[in-house]
Scaffold this motif. Structure first.
Motif, PDB file in Angstrom:
ATOM      1  N   HIS A 129       7.115  -8.453 -16.706  1.00 47.22           N
ATOM      2  CA  HIS A 129       8.265  -7.763 -16.121  1.00 47.22           C
ATOM      3  C   HIS A 129       7.828  -6.382 -15.655  1.00 47.22           C
ATOM      4  N   SER A 130       8.543  -5.869 -14.658  1.00 48.78           N
ATOM      5  CA  SER A 130       8.374  -4.480 -14.233  1.00 48.78           C
ATOM      6  C   SER A 130       9.760  -3.945 -13.895  1.00 48.78           C
ATOM      7  N   LEU A 131      10.150  -2.858 -14.541  1.00 54.65           N
ATOM      8  CA  LEU A 131      11.479  -2.305 -14.295  1.00 54.65           C
ATOM      9  C   LEU A 131      11.526  -1.602 -12.943  1.00 54.65           C
ATOM     10  N   ASP A 132      12.683  -1.641 -12.301  1.00 53.40           N
ATOM     11  CA  ASP A 132      12.853  -1.044 -10.979  1.00 53.40           C
ATOM     12  C   ASP A 132      12.741   0.477 -11.081  1.00 53.40           C
ATOM     13  N   ILE A 133      11.683   1.036 -10.532  1.00 53.49           N
ATOM     14  CA  ILE A 133      11.422   2.461 -10.692  1.00 53.49           C
ATOM     15  C   ILE A 133      12.478   3.333 -10.011  1.00 53.49           C
ATOM     16  N   ASP A 134      13.065   2.858  -8.923  1.00 52.58           N
ATOM     17  CA  ASP A 134      14.043   3.663  -8.200  1.00 52.58           C
ATOM     18  C   ASP A 134      15.301   3.929  -9.033  1.00 52.58           C
ATOM     19  N   ASP A 135      15.550   3.094 -10.031  1.00 52.08           N
ATOM     20  CA  ASP A 135      16.743   3.260 -10.861  1.00 52.08           C
ATOM     21  C   ASP A 135      16.591   4.351 -11.915  1.00 52.08           C
ATOM     22  N   PHE A 136      15.342   4.709 -12.254  1.00 48.72           N
ATOM     23  CA  PHE A 136      15.142   5.523 -13.450  1.00 48.72           C
ATOM     24  C   PHE A 136      14.297   6.776 -13.267  1.00 48.72           C
ATOM     25  N   VAL A 168       9.973  14.893 -10.280  1.00 51.82           N
ATOM     26  CA  VAL A 168       9.523  15.169 -11.646  1.00 51.82           C
ATOM     27  C   VAL A 168       8.245  14.394 -11.946  1.00 51.82           C
ATOM     28  N   ASN A 169       8.270  13.102 -11.658  1.00 53.84           N
ATOM     29  CA  ASN A 169       7.088  12.249 -11.816  1.00 53.84           C
ATOM     30  C   ASN A 169       6.693  11.726 -10.440  1.00 53.84           C
ATOM     31  N   ARG A 170       5.818  12.441  -9.810  1.00 55.84           N
ATOM     32  CA  ARG A 170       5.473  12.130  -8.418  1.00 55.84           C
ATOM     33  C   ARG A 170       4.503  10.953  -8.315  1.00 55.84           C
ATOM     34  N   PRO A 171       4.596  10.183  -7.228  1.00 53.79           N
ATOM     35  CA  PRO A 171       3.576   9.149  -6.993  1.00 53.79           C
ATOM     36  C   PRO A 171       2.225   9.801  -6.746  1.00 53.79           C
ATOM     37  N   MET A 172       1.176   9.060  -7.041  1.00 49.62           N
ATOM     38  CA  MET A 172      -0.189   9.574  -6.939  1.00 49.62           C
ATOM     39  C   MET A 172      -0.937   8.883  -5.804  1.00 49.62           C
ATOM     40  N   VAL A 173      -1.598   9.681  -4.974  1.00 44.28           N
ATOM     41  CA  VAL A 173      -2.412   9.160  -3.888  1.00 44.28           C
ATOM     42  C   VAL A 173      -3.862   9.074  -4.348  1.00 44.28           C
ATOM     43  N   GLY A 174      -4.527   7.984  -4.040  1.00 47.25           N
ATOM     44  CA  GLY A 174      -5.930   7.819  -4.413  1.00 47.25           C
ATOM     45  C   GLY A 174      -6.596   6.803  -3.511  1.00 47.25           C
ATOM     46  N   ARG A 175      -7.729   6.286  -3.952  1.00 47.97           N
ATOM     47  CA  ARG A 175      -8.465   5.270  -3.201  1.00 47.97           C
ATOM     48  C   ARG A 175      -8.862   4.140  -4.142  1.00 47.97           C
ATOM     49  N   ASP A 176      -8.889   2.923  -3.604  1.00 44.40           N
ATOM     50  CA  ASP A 176      -9.298   1.778  -4.413  1.00 44.40           C
ATOM     51  C   ASP A 176     -10.816   1.609  -4.346  1.00 44.40           C
ATOM     52  N   ASP A 177     -11.320   0.527  -4.930  1.00 40.31           N
ATOM     53  CA  ASP A 177     -12.764   0.308  -4.995  1.00 40.31           C
ATOM     54  C   ASP A 177     -13.394   0.143  -3.612  1.00 40.31           C
ATOM     55  N   ASP A 178     -12.583  -0.250  -2.643  1.00 45.85           N
ATOM     56  CA  ASP A 178     -13.097  -0.419  -1.282  1.00 45.85           C
ATOM     57  C   ASP A 178     -12.936   0.838  -0.438  1.00 45.85           C
ATOM     58  N   GLY A 179     -12.411   1.875  -1.027  1.00 47.41           N
ATOM     59  CA  GLY A 179     -12.241   3.122  -0.295  1.00 47.41           C
ATOM     60  C   GLY A 179     -10.925   3.235   0.441  1.00 47.41           C
ATOM     61  N   ARG A 236      -7.002   3.840   1.037  1.00 45.74           N
ATOM     62  CA  ARG A 236      -6.063   4.790   0.440  1.00 45.74           C
ATOM     63  C   ARG A 236      -4.937   4.037  -0.264  1.00 45.74           C
ATOM     64  N   THR A 237      -4.574   4.500  -1.466  1.00 47.22           N
ATOM     65  CA  THR A 237      -3.550   3.823  -2.262  1.00 47.22           C
ATOM     66  C   THR A 237      -2.457   4.814  -2.663  1.00 47.22           C
ATOM     67  N   LEU A 238      -1.297   4.273  -3.002  1.00 45.42           N
ATOM     68  CA  LEU A 238      -0.176   5.066  -3.494  1.00 45.42           C
ATOM     69  C   LEU A 238       0.329   4.404  -4.768  1.00 45.42           C
ATOM     70  N   THR A 239       0.242   5.121  -5.885  1.00 43.48           N
ATOM     71  CA  THR A 239       0.642   4.572  -7.178  1.00 43.48           C
ATOM     72  C   THR A 239       1.911   5.263  -7.646  1.00 43.48           C
ATOM     73  N   TRP A 240       2.944   4.466  -7.894  1.00 40.91           N
ATOM     74  CA  TRP A 240       4.234   4.989  -8.310  1.00 40.91           C
ATOM     75  C   TRP A 240       4.364   4.963  -9.832  1.00 40.91           C
ATOM     76  N   PRO A 241       5.112   5.891 -10.416  1.00 40.80           N
ATOM     77  CA  PRO A 241       5.385   5.792 -11.857  1.00 40.80           C
ATOM     78  C   PRO A 241       6.148   4.509 -12.136  1.00 40.80           C
ATOM     79  N   SER A 242       5.845   3.861 -13.220  1.00 40.79           N
ATOM     80  CA  SER A 242       6.448   2.557 -13.475  1.00 40.79           C
ATOM     81  C   SER A 242       6.535   2.295 -14.967  1.00 40.79           C
ATOM     82  N   THR A 243       7.299   1.263 -15.317  1.00 38.53           N
ATOM     83  CA  THR A 243       7.330   0.747 -16.676  1.00 38.53           C
ATOM     84  C   THR A 243       7.104  -0.753 -16.594  1.00 38.53           C
ATOM     85  N   THR A 244       6.048  -1.211 -17.258  1.00 34.48           N
ATOM     86  CA  THR A 244       5.716  -2.627 -17.235  1.00 34.48           C
ATOM     87  C   THR A 244       5.855  -3.221 -18.627  1.00 34.48           C
ATOM     88  N   VAL A 245       6.182  -4.502 -18.661  1.00 36.60           N
ATOM     89  CA  VAL A 245       6.247  -5.260 -19.913  1.00 36.60           C
ATOM     90  C   VAL A 245       5.198  -6.359 -19.819  1.00 36.60           C
TER      91      VAL A 245
END
Length: 269
Positions: A33-40, A45-56, A58-67
């Motif tokens: 499961h993954s809870l809907d981040i837009d609801d919470f 306050v908790n900003r998404p993070m920009v980075g790069r994957d193994d292939d170079g 560009r990625t965008l990682t959002w704060p999330s809650t996973t089960v």
């Protein structure tokens, strides 16, 4: 059993979230499961993070809650892990969703891990407190209800609402020396995993945390030695700690440590 840890207010030195990540990595979890981040989340306050994957790319990682779900390697016990960032809003709905998922997965026990900043010396064992408001848990584990009163985090709300649903709930908190609050805090992470080991009845995946904890302590020792005021403050904390809690050396305590050692040496037993 469900084990939860959240980054943020409940997670001094990132000790609790790192402990749960250690389990997730070692025990081959499967996300369910993954809870809907837009609801919470308030993303200012908790900003998404920009980075790069193994292939170079560009990625965008959002704060999330996973089960996620895994199986403990020795006892074959199903373990549910809840990992995420403490939500910014709608805590009651957030906890309702987590507990609904827990009940769907057949969970009867909720364990929330956290870490707080405290006046403790880095040179002594990290204090870990396990508490529960559930009389059955208190009797089974010989723990007491928490005496804390004041502002609480999402872990406090989650265990409170779990108890209202008649689920067994407990909190496991490590005390991180406040003068070295910057993460990581491997000594506190190791202490939490050791406490969790007692609850699970089988070894937890500590990896190289013992070596990391020693290196961390040596580094703090070196920093303290360069500052006489910090060194004196640490000495005062050591004296207070040693006076308040004399080392436990009972036969029962030694037996527990020996049993833990044997479990690590021989996983088949």
């Amino acid at each position: 059993m469900l084990i939860a840890a959240f980054e943020g207010w409940n997670d001094a030195g990132s000790a609790a979230s790192t402990a749960l990540a250690q389990i997730a990595e070692a025990w081959d979890v499967r996300e369910v499961h993954s809870l809907d981040i837009d609801d919470f989340h308030d993303f200012q306050v908790n900003r998404p993070m920009v980075g790069r994957d193994d292939d170079g790319a560009r990625t965008l990682t959002w704060p999330s809650t996973t089960v996620s779900v895994t199986v403990s390697p020795q006892l074959g016990r199903r373990i549910v892990l809840v990992q995420g960032v403490e939500p910014s809003m709608r805590w009651r709905e957030f906890c309702r969703q987590v507990l609904d998922i827990a009940e769907e997965l057949g969970v009867s026990t909720i364990v929330c891990m956290g870490a707080l900043l405290a006046d403790v010396p880095h040179t002594r064992p990290i204090p870990v407190q396990t508490s529960s408001d559930d009389p059955k848990v208190q009797a089974l584990l010989e723990v007491e209800a928490s005496e804390y009163e004041g502002p609480t985090g999402i872990t406090g709300v989650l265990t409170h609402m779990a108890t209202e649903r008649r689920l067994h709930a407990l909190n496991v908190w490590a005390a991180v020396p406040h003068y070295v609050a910057q993460p990581p805090s491997p000594k506190a992470t190791l202490a939490l995993l050791n406490a969790l080991e007692e609850l699970l009845g089988e070894p937890t995946p500590v990896g190289e945390l013992a070596e990391d904890a020693k290196a961390w302590q040596d580094g703090v020792d070196e920093l303290a030695s360069d500052d006489p005021e910090v060194a004196e403050y640490v000495r005062q904390l050591e004296e207070a700690k040693d006076t308040a809690e004399l080392p436990e050396a009972s036969g029962e305590a030694i037996a527990r440590e020996f049993e833990k050692y044997l479990r690590r040496r021989d996983p088949g037993h």
